[in-house]
Scaffold this motif. Structure first.
Motif, mmCIF file in Angstrom:
data_model
loop_
_atom_site.group_PDB
_atom_site.id
_atom_site.type_symbol
_atom_site.label_atom_id
_atom_site.label_comp_id
_atom_site.label_asym_id
_atom_site.label_seq_id
_atom_site.Cartn_x
_atom_site.Cartn_y
_atom_site.Cartn_z
ATOM 1 N N ILE A 5 0.839 -1.202 0.000
ATOM 2 C CA ILE A 5 0.000 0.000 0.000
ATOM 3 C C ILE A 5 0.871 1.247 0.000
ATOM 4 O O ILE A 5 2.000 1.228 0.480
ATOM 5 N N CYS A 6 0.335 2.327 -0.549
ATOM 6 C CA CYS A 6 1.075 3.590 -0.632
ATOM 7 C C CYS A 6 1.070 4.298 0.729
ATOM 8 O O CYS A 6 0.319 3.928 1.636
ATOM 9 N N GLU A 7 1.909 5.313 0.850
ATOM 10 C CA GLU A 7 2.016 6.048 2.113
ATOM 11 C C GLU A 7 0.702 6.737 2.489
ATOM 12 O O GLU A 7 0.329 6.763 3.659
ATOM 13 N N ALA A 8 0.009 7.293 1.492
ATOM 14 C CA ALA A 8 -1.254 7.993 1.776
ATOM 15 C C ALA A 8 -2.287 7.023 2.344
ATOM 16 O O ALA A 8 -2.957 7.341 3.345
ATOM 17 N N CYS A 9 -2.411 5.842 1.748
ATOM 18 C CA CYS A 9 -3.374 4.850 2.246
ATOM 19 C C CYS A 9 -2.939 4.309 3.605
ATOM 20 O O CYS A 9 -3.779 4.050 4.465
ATOM 21 N N ALA A 10 -1.632 4.159 3.813
ATOM 22 C CA ALA A 10 -1.127 3.704 5.111
ATOM 23 C C ALA A 10 -1.485 4.712 6.200
ATOM 24 O O ALA A 10 -1.881 4.325 7.306
ATOM 25 N N LYS A 11 -1.381 6.000 5.895
ATOM 26 C CA LYS A 11 -1.736 7.040 6.868
ATOM 27 C C LYS A 11 -3.227 7.006 7.167
ATOM 28 O O LYS A 11 -3.637 7.161 8.320
ATOM 29 N N LYS A 12 -4.052 6.809 6.124
ATOM 30 C CA LYS A 12 -5.498 6.731 6.330
ATOM 31 C C LYS A 12 -5.849 5.541 7.227
ATOM 32 O O LYS A 12 -6.660 5.661 8.142
ATOM 33 N N LEU A 13 -5.236 4.380 6.950
ATOM 34 C CA LEU A 13 -5.499 3.197 7.766
ATOM 35 C C LEU A 13 -5.043 3.408 9.202
ATOM 36 O O LEU A 13 -5.732 3.037 10.153
ATOM 37 N N SER A 14 -3.879 4.023 9.356
ATOM 38 C CA SER A 14 -3.351 4.288 10.682
ATOM 39 C C SER A 14 -4.287 5.209 11.461
ATOM 40 O O SER A 14 -4.576 4.976 12.636
#
Length: 136
Positions: free
Chosen positions: A95-104
């Motif tokens: 997953i990309c950084e943006a999606c990782a931040k959203k999940l986090s």
């Protein structure tokens, strides 16, 4: 607790799983291939996937597995790997950084709500004592 029996994704052998998708023989083989790739990339940092495959005799699917696992990383997000959530190009992982931040953020908000509810219960019972079982 012992692991469940699984079929190795690489060789098809049945093995007792400890969380890996591969049997112990294939894990050793994968680790050896990773070491080969790593040594090649130290000497050839701008190598392409095709050059890595040709120079190390490691299968392309193994290189992609190591990229998705995060053990290897591409210099640029060129489209070989894409985010499984939004489809944008990524350099490593799934997953990309943006999606990782959203999940986090989503996980943190759920955990925060759980902690807040637990804190209210603790505040209501503050100073009270009890035993798990009562005397008869």
């Amino acid at each position: 607790m012992q692991g469940e029996f699984k079929k190795c994704r690489s060789c098809g052998q049945i093995y007792r799983s400890s969380g890996q998708p591969f049997c112990s023989a294939c894990v050793l083989k994968l680790d050896g291939e990773f070491k080969q790739i790593k040594e090649f990339l130290y000497e050839n940092p701008d190598a392409s996937i095709a050059q890595v495959v040709e120079a190390t005799n490691v299968e392309e699917k193994t290189v992609f597995y190591l990229l998705k696992e995060g053990r290897l990383e591409m210099k640029e997000a060129s489209g070989y790997l894409t985010c499984r959530n939004c489809g944008s190009p990524i350099r490593s992982g799934t997953i990309c950084e943006a999606c990782a931040k959203k999940l986090s953020s989503a996980f943190e908000s759920v955990i925060g709500k759980t902690r807040t509810a637990g804190s209210a219960d603790k505040a209501a019972n503050k100073g009270k004592m009890y035993t798990e079982t009562r005397r008869k």
